[in-house]
Design an enzyme around this catalytic site. Structure first.
Site, PDB file in Angstrom:
ATOM      1  N   TYR A  38       0.859  -1.186   0.000  1.00 40.84           N
ATOM      2  CA  TYR A  38       0.000   0.000   0.000  1.00 40.84           C
ATOM      3  C   TYR A  38       0.895   1.235   0.000  1.00 40.84           C
ATOM      4  CZ  TYR A  38      -4.259   2.606   1.200  1.00 40.84           C
ATOM      5  OH  TYR A  38      -5.306   3.475   1.211  1.00 40.84           O
ATOM      6  N   LYS A  93     -19.608 -20.239 -12.928  1.00 42.58           N
ATOM      7  CA  LYS A  93     -18.619 -20.135 -14.016  1.00 42.58           C
ATOM      8  C   LYS A  93     -17.263 -19.737 -13.433  1.00 42.58           C
ATOM      9  CE  LYS A  93     -21.519 -20.899 -17.508  1.00 42.58           C
ATOM     10  NZ  LYS A  93     -21.389 -21.892 -18.583  1.00 42.58           N
TER      11      LYS A  93
HETATM   12  C1  LIG Z   1     -24.199 -24.198 -19.942  1.00 38.38           C
HETATM   13  C2  LIG Z   1     -24.679 -22.851 -20.220  1.00 38.38           C
HETATM   14  O1  LIG Z   1     -23.891 -21.942 -20.343  1.00 38.38           O
HETATM   15  C3  LIG Z   1     -26.099 -22.617 -20.377  1.00 38.38           C
HETATM   16  O2  LIG Z   1     -26.892 -23.559 -20.335  1.00 38.38           O
HETATM   17  O3  LIG Z   1     -26.456 -21.436 -20.552  1.00 38.38           O
HETATM   18 MG   LIG Z   2     -24.784 -20.012 -20.360  1.00 39.42          MG
END
Ligand SMILES: CC(=O)C(=O)O
Ligand SMILES: [Mg+2]
Ligand SMILES: NC(=O)C1=CN([C@@H]2O[C@H](COP(=O)(O)OP(=O)(O)OC[C@H]3O[C@@H](n4cnc5c(N)ncnc54)[C@H](OP(=O)(O)O)[C@@H]3O)[C@@H](O)[C@H]2O)C=CC1
Length: 415
Positions: A38, A93
């Site tokens: 920092y 994700k």
């Molecule tokens: C797997 C995916 O990205 C969907 O089903 O939208």
């Molecule tokens: Mg998707």
């Protein structure tokens, strides 16, 4: 199912809500650590980056971060449920990016009024990241959004539902058609759905050899044909000059059914109308266009895939997006182009033909063996070879096609 519902809710709620947290990569124990991390030390990389923006890759986490960005307009096959409701998928994700490719992903949900406002928002924050993974944004807006952002950003922008899905579908389809003794050039395709995933999958399959005139695409109103006056420019690409109007008209004698639409739109009677040795990829999540049990009860000569983890042949973009971004980030590609996508298709398809390590079998307690055949046309997401194979193929394709800032791969890259 009731049990899975509660297990899934508990998984997300306990012991800590959500699926990810931030961890530190540098010490922060002493006053000296703080003086470096920092003030005053942080001013040094600030000055370096101000005079040379590429130094952001040297002194910050930019080069290993991806933003997973959604507006929640096409959450899986659940529809337009808004940005906040998409957060569990986007955290999911991010979990997959980290677990499979050690990429630090941040989920971002954008509330917006116009498409332009969404594009401007993403463009304004893009430099923070090494790449942008657009997710669950409905068609047709997704096409303009991705096209504009690729133009305006200097980092890879990739709509996963289009291209991740297309890459995995093409890899699985090439293998499934080979097993069924069919040529991709002659196969007749019925694609249910005409949105982000469907348009991209059929475009990719045509690039891989499918004949455009053998493709019938359907939306909620039925077959997409040249006499319809309600088609957007993307559906028009797949409009056929035909008198066929319904699923039953086109499924008769078809070699392939590709579902990228919604649950339970294909019946056992429809399956019986298909050609010998058909391929059915019912990819809608979480509920496929036809349940595998129903399709297998109807006939024994088919190859069946779904988007789900709990059936054989998972046709799902998880087999692509962590690894294609790994390759793109590692050579600092400015975009993910067709050469990189095709390299990923072949890397995935070829891996399915190799013998499967015990570590993969161990992750699937109900499976005793896996080898190339009707129930194994694609590698499993747990396969540790996906990372080196896909990332290397993609990184090399980026270098060869001139979009990489780093132009040599280290000898020991991902070995
Ligand atoms: C797997 C995916 O990205 C969907 O089903 O939208
Ligand atoms: Mg998707
Ligand atoms: N397995 C995988 O890896 C992936 C699977 N998918 C799945 O694909 C599906 C579509 O996603 P995406 O393309 O992102 O969404 P979009 O909103 O962009 O497109 C949805 C398309 O499906 C059509 N559709 C929806 N319901 C039906 C129905 N009952 N009959 C016929 N057509 C229908 C819509 O028709 P219309 O144009 O008339 O509205 C539209 O063309 C989802 O179920 C999603 O889970 C998506 C990405 C990855």
């Amino acid at each position: 199912m009731a049990d899975l519902r509660q297990q899934a809710l508990d998984y997300h709620e306990f012991p800590t809500p959500g699926k990810m947290a931030v961890c530190l990569t540098k010490p922060a124990q002493t006053s000296m650590d703080l003086a470096l991390a920092y003030s005053p030390g942080v001013a040094e990389p600030v000055r370096e980056i101000a005079s040379n923006p590429a130094d952001a890759y040297r002194y910050t986490a930019k080069g290993n971060t991806v933003a997973v960005i959604s507006n929640g307009t096409a959450i899986l096959g659940l529809g337009n449920l808004g940005p906040l409701a998409s957060k569990p998928v986007m955290e999911g994700k991010a979990l997959l990016f980290k677990h499979f490719a050690n990429i630090d992903a941040t989920d971002i949900q954008v509330k917006h009024r116009t498409t332009e406002e969404f594009i401007n928002t993403v463009e304004a924050i893009a430099d923070t990241f090494g790449g942008i993974n657009l997710e669950d944004i409905k068609a047709p807006e997704c096409f303009e959004i991705e096209r504009e952002l690729i133009e305006r950003c200097s980092i890879p922008v990739f709509h996963d539902d289009q291209h991740g899905t297309a890459i995995v579908t093409a890899a699985g389809m090439i293998n499934a058609l080979e097993i069924q003794g069919k040529s991709i050039e002659k196969a007749v395709f019925v694609c249910m759905g005409a949105g982000a995933a469907a348009i991209a999958c059929m475009t990719m399959l045509v690039k891989c050899g499918a004949s455009r005139e053998n493709v019938y695409m359907l939306d909620r109103k039925g077959v997409i044909h040249t006499r319809r006056d309600d088609l957007n420019e993307y559906k028009e690409l797949f409009a056929n000059n035909t008198d066929k109007r319904t699923l039953q008209d086109v499924i008769k004698g078809a070699d392939v059914f590709l579902g990228l639409s919604g649950p339970d739109v294909l019946t056992a009677e429809d399956v019986l109308l298909m050609a010998d040795n058909p391929v059915i990829f019912a990819c809608s999540n979480p509920d496929p266009e036809i349940k595998p049990e129903v399709a297998h009860d109807a006939r024994k000569d088919l190859i069946m895939g779904t988007g789900r983890s709990d059936y054989p042949n998972q046709v799902n973009n998880v087999l692509c997006f962590p690894f294609i971004f790994r390759g793109a980030l590692d050579v600092r590609a400015s975009r993910i182009n067709d050469e990189m996508k095709i390299a990923a298709v072949h890397a995935i398809a070829e891996l399915a033909k190799e013998s499967v390590p015990d570590s993969v079998l161990a992750a699937y307690p109900n499976v005793t063996s896996l080898s190339f055949g009707p129930d194994y046309v694609l590698p499993k997401p747990m396969d540790p070879r996906l990372l080196p194979r896909i990332a290397r193929a993609v990184a090399q394709a980026a270098i060869d096609s001139g979009v990489a800032a780093i132009t040599t791969l280290p000898e020991d890259y991902l070995v």
